[in-house]
Scaffold this motif. Sequence first.
Motif: not given
Length: 60
Positions: A1-10, A29-40
Amino acid sequence: QAVAELPEKYAVCIEMYFSYDIPYQEISEITEIPVNTIKSHIFRAKKLLKEKLEDFYGKQ
């Protein structure tokens, strides 16, 4: 449930990382978001989840 309450991008990133064991590079690669942004996103999601769970368990 806590994960569902996170902003969608997180939520998307943390779900792929922990539920499906997908590495950062593949998530990128799947989301087309830079790796460092994924880590963040994953770092911030873990921090928010920790806070939510501390609040939940602190109230019991």
